[in-house]
Enzyme design. Structure first.
Site, mmCIF file in Angstrom:
data_model
loop_
_atom_site.group_PDB
_atom_site.id
_atom_site.type_symbol
_atom_site.label_atom_id
_atom_site.label_comp_id
_atom_site.label_asym_id
_atom_site.label_seq_id
_atom_site.Cartn_x
_atom_site.Cartn_y
_atom_site.Cartn_z
ATOM 1 N N SER A 1 0.864 -1.182 0.000
ATOM 2 C CA SER A 1 0.000 0.000 0.000
ATOM 3 C C SER A 1 0.897 1.226 0.000
ATOM 4 C CB SER A 1 -0.850 -0.013 1.281
ATOM 5 O OG SER A 1 -1.473 1.236 1.493
ATOM 6 N N TYR B 1 -2.495 -1.163 10.316
ATOM 7 C CA TYR B 1 -2.372 -1.314 8.856
ATOM 8 C C TYR B 1 -1.024 -0.764 8.381
ATOM 9 C CZ TYR B 1 -4.059 -1.107 3.968
ATOM 10 O OH TYR B 1 -4.239 -1.268 2.610
HETATM 11 P P1 NAD Z 1 -11.392 -6.195 -0.561
HETATM 12 O O1 NAD Z 1 -12.022 -6.037 0.774
HETATM 13 O O2 NAD Z 1 -12.204 -5.924 -1.793
HETATM 14 O O3 NAD Z 1 -10.744 -7.640 -0.703
HETATM 15 C C1 NAD Z 1 -10.044 -8.236 0.358
HETATM 16 C C2 NAD Z 1 -9.967 -9.719 0.105
HETATM 17 O O4 NAD Z 1 -9.285 -10.324 1.224
HETATM 18 C C3 NAD Z 1 -11.346 -10.389 0.017
HETATM 19 O O5 NAD Z 1 -11.320 -11.399 -0.972
HETATM 20 C C4 NAD Z 1 -11.514 -11.008 1.394
HETATM 21 O O6 NAD Z 1 -12.381 -12.120 1.414
HETATM 22 C C5 NAD Z 1 -10.077 -11.402 1.683
HETATM 23 N N1 NAD Z 1 -9.852 -11.669 3.106
HETATM 24 C C6 NAD Z 1 -10.067 -10.832 4.148
HETATM 25 N N2 NAD Z 1 -9.816 -11.476 5.305
HETATM 26 C C7 NAD Z 1 -9.421 -12.731 4.974
HETATM 27 C C8 NAD Z 1 -9.040 -13.884 5.720
HETATM 28 N N3 NAD Z 1 -9.001 -13.879 7.055
HETATM 29 N N4 NAD Z 1 -8.709 -15.005 5.042
HETATM 30 C C9 NAD Z 1 -8.764 -15.056 3.686
HETATM 31 N N5 NAD Z 1 -9.133 -13.994 2.937
HETATM 32 C C10 NAD Z 1 -9.456 -12.853 3.579
HETATM 33 O O7 NAD Z 1 -10.115 -5.233 -0.524
HETATM 34 P P2 NAD Z 1 -9.102 -4.708 -1.636
HETATM 35 O O8 NAD Z 1 -9.156 -3.243 -1.610
HETATM 36 O O9 NAD Z 1 -9.242 -5.438 -2.909
HETATM 37 O O10 NAD Z 1 -7.715 -5.108 -0.911
HETATM 38 C C11 NAD Z 1 -6.808 -6.055 -1.419
HETATM 39 C C12 NAD Z 1 -5.419 -5.682 -0.933
HETATM 40 O O11 NAD Z 1 -5.067 -4.387 -1.449
HETATM 41 C C13 NAD Z 1 -5.283 -5.584 0.600
HETATM 42 O O12 NAD Z 1 -4.057 -6.136 0.994
HETATM 43 C C14 NAD Z 1 -5.289 -4.079 0.825
HETATM 44 O O13 NAD Z 1 -4.624 -3.732 2.006
HETATM 45 C C15 NAD Z 1 -4.571 -3.594 -0.403
HETATM 46 N N6 NAD Z 1 -4.784 -2.197 -0.703
HETATM 47 C C16 NAD Z 1 -6.029 -1.726 -0.990
HETATM 48 C C17 NAD Z 1 -6.179 -0.383 -1.250
HETATM 49 C C18 NAD Z 1 -7.506 0.217 -1.583
HETATM 50 O O14 NAD Z 1 -7.590 1.437 -1.646
HETATM 51 N N7 NAD Z 1 -8.534 -0.554 -1.825
HETATM 52 C C19 NAD Z 1 -5.081 0.481 -1.204
HETATM 53 C C20 NAD Z 1 -3.841 -0.033 -0.903
HETATM 54 C C21 NAD Z 1 -3.701 -1.381 -0.647
#
Ligand code: NAD
Length: 268
Positions: A150, A163
């Site tokens: 991130s 985080y």
């Molecule tokens: P999201 O909530 O759409 O997806 C998260 C995924 O992780 C889902 O499939 C969920 O089921 C899974 N998950 C959560 N807890 C779990 C567990 N205990 N066991 C197995 N699976 C689990 O979120 P996203 O935005 O697609 O995030 C994906 C990655 O990107 C994360 O690591 C997040 O920190 C990172 N990220 C997101 C953003 C953003 O702005 N959306 C920015 C920077 C980084």
């Protein structure tokens, strides 16, 4: 490009993507499948919806796709997930550590169990998956490990102590394993997205409204997009496109890199 006509740059490869039932992970699973890889999807959610997604990937892209229900809170289940990939497809060439959760709270009120779950899912799970997948990658002389970090791997924001700690940690893990695997044909890189419009971002809006005393519109424009000079959310396809390149043969010399896709956020 995300359709069946995409060049099959990942033919004969297997990609395991944690947290791929939603958001960024799902976009990556679909992009890798479009490029010809067999896929292991993983994540939480309703069984019917996950099965529809899994079967859809197979039908749309003509690859095999299996689902692992491993919970990223359990090292043993993560080991089983990697074993499933190895036993089903004979390899786990591309490992994407993407599953993640967020919680927004001042540190004095941060619930202990939330802090631990964030560190476990966003950081320690990657230790377990890499530990399980790396020996087979080394043996085959090819591997691509992509950690979804991130912008918070590089800079901090208030009220996100767990985080930010986990994401800074995964940047360090990325660089360390890159050095350990450098002569084995295995690359290890981190992608650092800015704000991407996914359920993870949408869900933190109410807590940020409460923590900062703001309206929803103020959170979107004055907190989230305030950080991003482009004033646009990053899209899941922008992240999947970079992941596809990192997974390719051409990216063989990129390793240990911490790559920003954040609309200029960390440039200032
Ligand atoms: P999201 O909530 O759409 O997806 C998260 C995924 O992780 C889902 O499939 C969920 O089921 C899974 N998950 C959560 N807890 C779990 C567990 N205990 N066991 C197995 N699976 C689990 O979120 P996203 O935005 O697609 O995030 C994906 C990655 O990107 C994360 O690591 C997040 O920190 C990172 N990220 C997101 C953003 C953003 O702005 N959306 C920015 C920077 C980084």
């Amino acid at each position: 490009m995300n359709d069946a006509s995409q060049p099959k740059t990942l033919a004969n490869r297997t990609a395991l993507i944690t947290g791929s039932t939603s958001g960024i992970g799902l976009a990556m699973a679909r992009r890798f499948a479009a490029a010809g890889a067999n896929i292991v999807i993983n994540g939480l959610g309703e069984a019917d919806a996950i099965e529809t997604e899994r079967a859809g990937i197979e039908a749309e892209f003509g690859v095999r796709c299996i689902y692992s229900p491993a919970n990223m809170l359990s090292g043993a289940e993560i080991g089983d997930m990697v074993k499933l990939a190895l036993e089903s497809f004979g390899g786990c060439d591309i490992l994407v550590n993407n599953a993640g959760i967020q919680h927004v709270s001042p540190i004095e009120e941060f619930p202990d169990e939330k802090w631990q779950a964030i560190i476990q899912i966003n950081l320690i799970a990657a230790f377990h998956s890499i530990k399980a997948a790396l020996p087979a990658m080394k043996q085959r002389g090819f591997g691509r490990i992509i950690n979804v970090a991130s912008a918070h791997a590089l800079v901090a924001s208030p009220y996100k102590s767990a985080y930010v700690a986990a994401k800074h940690g995964i940047a360090g893990l990325t660089k360390t394993v890159a050095l350990e695997a450098a002569t084995d044909g295995v690359t290890v890189n981190a992608i650092c997205p800015g704000y991407v419009w996914t359920p993870l971002v949408e869900k933190q809006i109410p807590d940020t409204m409460a923590a900062r005393g703001l309206t929803k519109e103020q959170v979107i424009h004055d907190v989230l997009l305030e950080a991003q000079p482009t004033k646009q959310f990053v899209t899941v396809d922008h992240i999947a496109g970079l992941a596809l390149f990192l997974a390719s043969d051409e990216a063989a010399s990129m390793t240990g890199a911490i790559l920003s896709v954040d609309g200029g956020w960390t440039a200032h």
